[in-house]
Scaffold this motif. Structure first.
Motif, PDB file in Angstrom:
ATOM      1  N   ASP A   1      34.705  59.415  82.698  1.00  0.00           N
ATOM      2  CA  ASP A   1      34.404  61.005  82.995  1.00  0.00           C
ATOM      3  C   ASP A   1      33.725  61.365  81.483  1.00  0.00           C
ATOM      4  N   GLY A   2      33.591  60.671  80.038  1.00  0.00           N
ATOM      5  CA  GLY A   2      32.793  60.630  79.702  1.00  0.00           C
ATOM      6  C   GLY A   2      32.119  61.222  79.380  1.00  0.00           C
ATOM      7  N   LEU A   3      30.872  60.391  80.263  1.00  0.00           N
ATOM      8  CA  LEU A   3      29.582  59.242  80.337  1.00  0.00           C
ATOM      9  C   LEU A   3      29.181  60.666  81.131  1.00  0.00           C
ATOM     10  N   ILE A   4      29.624  61.787  82.499  1.00  0.00           N
ATOM     11  CA  ILE A   4      29.965  62.641  83.237  1.00  0.00           C
ATOM     12  C   ILE A   4      29.526  63.818  82.279  1.00  0.00           C
ATOM     13  N   GLY A   5      28.055  64.749  82.919  1.00  0.00           N
ATOM     14  CA  GLY A   5      28.020  66.060  82.392  1.00  0.00           C
ATOM     15  C   GLY A   5      26.936  66.401  81.177  1.00  0.00           C
ATOM     16  N   ASP A   6      27.719  67.416  79.827  1.00  0.00           N
ATOM     17  CA  ASP A   6      26.503  67.224  78.481  1.00  0.00           C
ATOM     18  C   ASP A   6      27.636  66.948  77.598  1.00  0.00           C
ATOM     19  N   SER A   7      28.643  66.403  77.761  1.00  0.00           N
ATOM     20  CA  SER A   7      29.281  66.172  76.084  1.00  0.00           C
ATOM     21  C   SER A   7      28.918  64.949  76.105  1.00  0.00           C
ATOM     22  N   ASP A   8      28.584  65.088  74.285  1.00  0.00           N
ATOM     23  CA  ASP A   8      28.230  63.311  73.558  1.00  0.00           C
ATOM     24  C   ASP A   8      29.566  63.245  72.719  1.00  0.00           C
ATOM     25  N   HIS A   9      30.719  63.724  73.125  1.00  0.00           N
ATOM     26  CA  HIS A   9      31.648  63.356  72.259  1.00  0.00           C
ATOM     27  C   HIS A   9      32.056  61.535  72.504  1.00  0.00           C
ATOM     28  N   LEU A  10      31.841  60.632  73.336  1.00  0.00           N
ATOM     29  CA  LEU A  10      32.363  59.853  73.248  1.00  0.00           C
ATOM     30  C   LEU A  10      31.614  59.016  71.896  1.00  0.00           C
ATOM     31  N   ARG A  11      30.341  59.244  71.446  1.00  0.00           N
ATOM     32  CA  ARG A  11      29.368  58.867  70.522  1.00  0.00           C
ATOM     33  C   ARG A  11      30.596  58.828  69.432  1.00  0.00           C
ATOM     34  N   ARG A  12      31.278  59.788  69.828  1.00  0.00           N
ATOM     35  CA  ARG A  12      32.231  59.719  67.943  1.00  0.00           C
ATOM     36  C   ARG A  12      33.386  58.353  67.631  1.00  0.00           C
ATOM     37  N   ILE A  13      33.481  57.884  68.644  1.00  0.00           N
ATOM     38  CA  ILE A  13      34.405  57.617  68.639  1.00  0.00           C
ATOM     39  C   ILE A  13      34.804  56.114  68.131  1.00  0.00           C
ATOM     40  N   PRO A  14      35.322  55.966  67.025  1.00  0.00           N
ATOM     41  CA  PRO A  14      34.992  54.776  66.170  1.00  0.00           C
ATOM     42  C   PRO A  14      35.683  53.429  66.265  1.00  0.00           C
ATOM     43  N   HIS A  15      35.593  52.971  65.940  1.00  0.00           N
ATOM     44  CA  HIS A  15      35.292  50.855  66.402  1.00  0.00           C
ATOM     45  C   HIS A  15      37.132  51.015  66.142  1.00  0.00           C
ATOM     46  N   ILE A  16      37.582  51.575  65.232  1.00  0.00           N
ATOM     47  CA  ILE A  16      39.323  51.450  65.229  1.00  0.00           C
ATOM     48  C   ILE A  16      40.106  51.953  66.398  1.00  0.00           C
ATOM     49  N   GLU A  17      39.601  52.698  67.034  1.00  0.00           N
ATOM     50  CA  GLU A  17      40.416  53.511  68.354  1.00  0.00           C
ATOM     51  C   GLU A  17      39.769  52.593  69.152  1.00  0.00           C
ATOM     52  N   TYR A  18      38.034  51.957  69.870  1.00  0.00           N
ATOM     53  CA  TYR A  18      38.344  50.684  70.941  1.00  0.00           C
ATOM     54  C   TYR A  18      39.170  49.517  70.137  1.00  0.00           C
ATOM     55  N   LEU A  19      38.913  49.042  69.487  1.00  0.00           N
ATOM     56  CA  LEU A  19      40.279  48.224  69.419  1.00  0.00           C
ATOM     57  C   LEU A  19      41.885  48.024  69.342  1.00  0.00           C
ATOM     58  N   ARG A  20      42.350  49.239  68.818  1.00  0.00           N
ATOM     59  CA  ARG A  20      43.613  49.586  69.522  1.00  0.00           C
ATOM     60  C   ARG A  20      43.936  49.963  71.185  1.00  0.00           C
ATOM     61  N   GLU A  21      42.768  50.575  71.239  1.00  0.00           N
ATOM     62  CA  GLU A  21      43.885  51.495  72.745  1.00  0.00           C
ATOM     63  C   GLU A  21      42.768  50.067  73.917  1.00  0.00           C
ATOM     64  N   THR A  22      41.987  49.431  73.717  1.00  0.00           N
ATOM     65  CA  THR A  22      41.243  48.413  74.612  1.00  0.00           C
ATOM     66  C   THR A  22      41.226  47.194  74.146  1.00  0.00           C
ATOM     67  N   GLY A  23      41.599  46.606  73.385  1.00  0.00           N
ATOM     68  CA  GLY A  23      41.601  45.509  72.919  1.00  0.00           C
ATOM     69  C   GLY A  23      40.327  44.941  72.205  1.00  0.00           C
ATOM     70  N   SER A  24      40.252  43.806  71.590  1.00  0.00           N
ATOM     71  CA  SER A  24      38.986  43.188  70.802  1.00  0.00           C
ATOM     72  C   SER A  24      38.293  43.487  71.151  1.00  0.00           C
ATOM     73  N   GLU A  25      38.021  42.985  72.996  1.00  0.00           N
ATOM     74  CA  GLU A  25      36.855  43.092  73.726  1.00  0.00           C
ATOM     75  C   GLU A  25      36.139  44.367  74.295  1.00  0.00           C
ATOM     76  N   GLY A  26      37.066  45.514  73.861  1.00  0.00           N
ATOM     77  CA  GLY A  26      36.597  46.218  74.575  1.00  0.00           C
ATOM     78  C   GLY A  26      35.726  47.374  74.220  1.00  0.00           C
ATOM     79  N   ILE A  27      35.052  47.079  72.381  1.00  0.00           N
ATOM     80  CA  ILE A  27      34.396  47.460  71.971  1.00  0.00           C
ATOM     81  C   ILE A  27      32.781  47.268  72.619  1.00  0.00           C
ATOM     82  N   GLU A  28      33.007  46.496  73.494  1.00  0.00           N
ATOM     83  CA  GLU A  28      31.271  46.509  74.189  1.00  0.00           C
ATOM     84  C   GLU A  28      31.073  47.420  75.240  1.00  0.00           C
ATOM     85  N   MET A  29      31.962  48.686  74.965  1.00  0.00           N
ATOM     86  CA  MET A  29      31.346  49.487  75.888  1.00  0.00           C
ATOM     87  C   MET A  29      30.344  50.656  74.853  1.00  0.00           C
ATOM     88  N   VAL A  30      30.813  50.726  73.793  1.00  0.00           N
ATOM     89  CA  VAL A  30      29.625  50.895  73.030  1.00  0.00           C
ATOM     90  C   VAL A  30      27.630  50.125  73.867  1.00  0.00           C
TER      91      VAL A  30
END
Length: 298
Positions: free
Chosen positions: A213-242
């Motif tokens: 959802d965050g990729l769509i439109g005019d928001s750039d909030h995804l760029r502010r997600i910290p590494h620890i959130e990727y690790l906590r919410e998406t697992g150790s390999e979820g960091i690939e989404m950067v």
């Protein structure tokens, strides 16, 4: 001038390459995954990009602990499929675009990004699987590819903000190239998955879909997600989404969604896929390939 006309996001799970190579892409397990890419395959035939800047991560095929570039760009003529332990995939060699690649490398370095320039390397499933998903089985890939490798394997990976900013710089580089080229940028990897430890098999559907959802439109909030959130919410390999954020940053301030697909499971991994168009306020060309989606979506 050259211009980035679209962005594509996709998981690059190695098992999808195996399924395609062994003609299992239409069976009961893999069929629903590959069906989500059928629209994109038809769309790519209509779009006919000249070059794809393919953002991916190497899996100890070209790089290992001896050298770990944060950002590396391939400026060579050709890249062979890597042997990842069971022989190289029987897919075509990847043809590069050295003129554009060297121009991008120069522009990025002068734009204060410290790029590693690679003239010779093999490319693994991180790059060849997305090509298979978008083009299927072919004798020759119908597009030239500029590999752009991001370190998301060894700590510390780059921040989402840095990846987004790299995408913005890539857009400036492409638009300053003296040549009429239709360029796409693909961000690959993810989505949520962890392959080891007590959380192996972790998949977070809600978080993954909020990310799309965050990729769509005019928001750039995804760029502010910290590494620890990727690790906590998406697992150790979820960091690939950067790496998806490199793609998103290259599309400009606003985007429109053309296609979206999400499916689990696949080898303990969530499969995500999206096709985006930069939105400069002029709308879609409804006489061209965007019309295909408008008809298919109804």
């Amino acid at each position: 001038m050259a211009r980035i006309t679209a962005g594509v996001a996709s998981s690059h799970v190695p098992l999808l390459g195996v399924a395609s190579d062994q003609n299992k892409d239409a069976d009961g397990y893999f069929g629903p995954i590959f069906e989500g890419y059928e629209w994109t395959r038809e769309w790519e035939k209509a779009e006919k990009p000249d070059v794809v800047i393919l953002v991916y991560n190497d899996h100890a095929s070209a790089f290992d602990m001896k050298i770990i570039p944060t950002f590396a760009i391939g400026c060579g003529e050709r890249y062979k499929p890597a042997d990842e332990g069971w022989g190289p995939r029987q897919v075509p060699d990847v043809e590069g675009h050295p003129d554009l690649a060297w121009h991008i490398a120069q522009s990025l370095i002068l734009d204060e990004f410290d790029m590693t320039i690679i003239n010779e390397m093999d490319v693994d499933h991180g790059l060849t699987v997305p090509l298979t998903m978008m083009y299927g089985k072919v004798d020759k890939w119908p597009v030239k590819v500029i590999p752009l490798a991001v370190n998301v394997v060894t700590y510390p990976p780059p921040s989402g903000n840095r990846c987004w900013a790299l995408g913005e710089a890539i857009r400036r580089a492409v638009e300053s190239f003296d040549g009429d080229l239709n360029v796409q940028i693909w961000g690959t990897g993810g989505m949520s998955h962890q392959l080891q430890g007590p959380r192996a098999g972790l998949i977070n559907k809600e978080w993954d879909n909020r990310f799309i959802d965050g990729l769509i439109g005019d928001s750039d909030h995804l760029r502010r997600i910290p590494h620890i959130e990727y690790l906590r919410e998406t697992g150790s390999e979820g960091i690939e989404m950067v790496m998806w954020l490199v793609m998103r940053g290259a599309l400009g301030r606003n985007t429109r969604l053309l296609h979206r697909h999400y499916h689990v499971p696949c080898s303990n991994t969530a499969i995500g896929h999206a096709v985006l168009r930069p939105d400069n306020g002029e709308g879609f060309d409804m006489t061209g390939s965007d019309a295909v989606h408008a008809v298919a979506a109804e």
